[in-house]
Every structure is written in C-alpha cells, then in structure tokens.
Design a protein around this motif. Sequence first.
Motif, mmCIF file in Angstrom:
data_model
loop_
_atom_site.group_PDB
_atom_site.id
_atom_site.type_symbol
_atom_site.label_atom_id
_atom_site.label_comp_id
_atom_site.label_asym_id
_atom_site.label_seq_id
_atom_site.Cartn_x
_atom_site.Cartn_y
_atom_site.Cartn_z
ATOM 1 N N TYR A 89 0.858 -1.503 -0.105
ATOM 2 C CA TYR A 89 0.219 0.165 0.197
ATOM 3 C C TYR A 89 0.838 0.859 0.280
ATOM 4 C CZ TYR A 89 -3.671 -3.274 1.470
ATOM 5 O OH TYR A 89 -4.276 -4.668 1.466
ATOM 6 N N ASP A 93 -2.577 6.234 0.564
ATOM 7 C CA ASP A 93 -4.137 5.036 0.880
ATOM 8 C C ASP A 93 -3.702 4.940 2.475
ATOM 9 O OD1 ASP A 93 -4.576 4.333 -1.672
ATOM 10 O OD2 ASP A 93 -3.246 2.653 -2.013
ATOM 11 N N LYS A 96 -5.411 7.382 3.674
ATOM 12 C CA LYS A 96 -7.019 7.922 3.223
ATOM 13 C C LYS A 96 -7.778 7.098 4.254
ATOM 14 C CE LYS A 96 -8.366 5.783 -0.326
ATOM 15 N NZ LYS A 96 -8.588 5.370 -1.636
ATOM 16 N N TRP A 97 -7.053 6.355 4.899
ATOM 17 C CA TRP A 97 -7.704 5.443 5.751
ATOM 18 C C TRP A 97 -7.951 5.714 7.068
ATOM 19 C CZ3 TRP A 97 -5.090 0.894 3.594
ATOM 20 C CH2 TRP A 97 -5.041 0.404 2.170
#
Length: 111
Positions: A89, A93, A96-97
Amino acid sequence: MTGSTERKSGSGRPKTVCTQENIDYVEEALCSHKSQRQIAKDLGVSRTSVRNMTKQLGLKSYKRIKVSRRDAKVKQKRKTRFKKLDDKYSTKDVEKWFLPMRKLFVRDSSK
C-alpha cells in the motif's frame, strides 16, 4: 442443676477440609505459583476453602496475567509483516484510511 454451660472438647462438627495435610499442600502449591482454582481442583475442595487456608497461612495468591511475547522471533515476524504491508500500500492509501479516525486518537492542544 443439670450441668455446666461449658462446651466439651471434641463436640461440634469435625473439620474435614482444613486439615493440616491440606494446609501444608496449599502452602507448598502457592509457593510454586499454582492458582487457587488449580489447588482446589487438585484437592477436591471448594475455592472458598482454599482461600480460607491461604488466609490462615497469611499468604496471598496471585492471578496469572497473559502478556504478549516480545522475543526476537516475534519481533522479526512483525517486521516482515510490516514490510509486506508497506510494499503493498502507498502512503496516500494509508492516510486516506486513517485520517478520518485521527480525531479519535489525537488530542486537540488548543482546548
């Protein structure tokens, strides 16, 4: 008069659980780090009886607490897993999580 109000020695219900033999076993078992539950199971008596014998001896028992292992093998496994996740990842990413959850974990210092 019919007699004395003093109790006769040996009158009353005899002790069946708190015998000297059981008390000695409890003392030895507690010193070898056995739990009260395990001692009660070994002797075939209630946990309350074991607790009473422990109190009679002036000892305290303990409760085992599970802790995570932190030896070299576990540390290496963690590093390997992290490396795989890091390769899989991108940083965007991950941000964003976790950015929406950040408020839950970071305190606002302006308050």
